[in-house]
Design an enzyme around this catalytic site. Structure first.
Site, short mmCIF file in Angstrom:
data_model
loop_
_atom_site.label_atom_id
_atom_site.label_comp_id
_atom_site.label_asym_id
_atom_site.label_seq_id
_atom_site.Cartn_x
_atom_site.Cartn_y
_atom_site.Cartn_z
NE ARG A 46 -3.77 -2.12 2.30
CZ ARG A 46 -4.66 -2.55 1.42
NH1 ARG A 46 -4.96 -1.79 0.37
NH2 ARG A 46 -5.26 -3.71 1.57
CG ASP A 47 1.25 5.67 -2.12
OD1 ASP A 47 1.71 5.76 -3.27
OD2 ASP A 47 1.48 6.54 -1.23
CB ILE A 48 3.59 5.77 2.75
CG1 ILE A 48 3.80 5.90 4.25
CG2 ILE A 48 4.05 7.01 2.03
CD1 ILE A 48 5.27 6.01 4.65
CG ASN A 104 3.00 9.56 -11.63
OD1 ASN A 104 2.14 9.82 -12.47
ND2 ASN A 104 2.74 9.51 -10.34
CB VAL A 113 9.70 6.59 -5.39
CG1 VAL A 113 10.62 5.40 -5.10
CG2 VAL A 113 9.20 7.20 -4.08
CG HIS A 117 6.27 3.24 -8.47
ND1 HIS A 117 7.45 3.93 -8.58
CD2 HIS A 117 5.31 4.18 -8.26
CE1 HIS A 117 7.22 5.22 -8.45
NE2 HIS A 117 5.91 5.40 -8.27
CG MET A 118 0.72 0.28 -12.51
SD MET A 118 0.34 -1.14 -13.56
CE MET A 118 1.27 -0.69 -15.02
CG HIS A 119 0.69 5.24 -8.38
ND1 HIS A 119 0.74 5.81 -7.12
CD2 HIS A 119 1.82 5.63 -9.01
CE1 HIS A 119 1.85 6.51 -7.00
NE2 HIS A 119 2.52 6.43 -8.14
P1 5GP Z 1 5.45 8.51 -7.69
O1 5GP Z 1 5.16 9.92 -7.27
O2 5GP Z 1 6.95 8.29 -7.82
O3 5GP Z 1 4.69 8.05 -8.87
O4 5GP Z 1 4.94 7.61 -6.50
C1 5GP Z 1 5.68 7.32 -5.38
C2 5GP Z 1 4.70 6.91 -4.32
O5 5GP Z 1 5.40 6.22 -3.32
C3 5GP Z 1 3.99 8.08 -3.66
O6 5GP Z 1 2.60 7.99 -3.88
C4 5GP Z 1 4.38 7.95 -2.18
O7 5GP Z 1 3.29 8.22 -1.33
C5 5GP Z 1 4.82 6.51 -2.08
N1 5GP Z 1 5.85 6.27 -1.09
C6 5GP Z 1 6.98 7.01 -0.89
N2 5GP Z 1 7.71 6.49 0.12
C7 5GP Z 1 7.03 5.40 0.56
C8 5GP Z 1 7.29 4.44 1.60
O8 5GP Z 1 8.28 4.50 2.32
N3 5GP Z 1 6.39 3.46 1.77
C9 5GP Z 1 5.26 3.37 0.98
N4 5GP Z 1 4.43 2.36 1.25
N5 5GP Z 1 4.99 4.25 0.00
C10 5GP Z 1 5.86 5.26 -0.21
#
Ligand code: 5GP
Ligand code: ZN
Length: 131
Positions: A46-48, A104, A113, A117-119
């Site tokens: 899960r996303d944090i 993204n 990050v 990864h895929m949301h």
């Molecule tokens: P991006 O913005 O790169 O597409 O998505 C990165 C996602 O990773 C963000 O939605 C952020 O909330 C999530 N994220 C960042 N650090 C952590 C973490 O330590 N643990 C988890 N579970 N999610 C994280």
């Protein structure tokens, strides 16, 4: 450079306050999330900072910085990510009503990050996600 997703995948996350490491726990925590799915290629958790009631990240086990670093031989890996997302959507009971799959890419793509990864986002959207 430390990659948070590599650390989550490898099962240990540094705890800055204690200077130690913690294993991925069964229940999960913010710094060490519960692993929802895992196979040879991808890991999901899960996303944090969820922007909807279901917000899961499907992350490649191998460190790949972004879509920009994908090679032709990664085609099946990317296809696999989508199929795992489909499976997790069904498990989360959001498949029928629908969901978003988002990858993204780069700073202008909103990537924060730099590990591919895929949301998987579905269910009730958080209020701030609509603003
Ligand atoms: P991006 O913005 O790169 O597409 O998505 C990165 C996602 O990773 C963000 O939605 C952020 O909330 C999530 N994220 C960042 N650090 C952590 C973490 O330590 N643990 C988890 N579970 N999610 C994280
Ligand atoms: Zn990484």
């Amino acid at each position: 450079m430390v990659c948070i997703f590599c650390e989550i995948i490898s099962g240990v996350v540094p705890v800055p306050t204690r200077g130690g490491v913690v294993p991925v726990s069964a229940r999960g925590s913010k710094s060490s999330p519960q692993i929802l799915y895992r196979d040879d290629l991808v890991t999901a958790f899960r996303d944090i900072h969820p922007i909807a009631s279901t917000h899961i990240l499907i992350v490649t086990n191998r460190h790949i910085g972004s879509v920009n670093e994908l090679e032709p031989e990664d085609a099946s890996l990317v296809g696999h990510m989508v199929l795992v997302a489909k499976q997790l959507a069904a498990q989360a009971r959001i498949a029928e009503r629908g969901y978003r799959l988002i990858v993204n890419t780069g700073a202008h793509g909103g990537q924060t990050v730099f590990h591919l990864h895929m949301h998987l986002i579905g269910g009730k959207l958080a209020r701030y996600a609509l603003e």
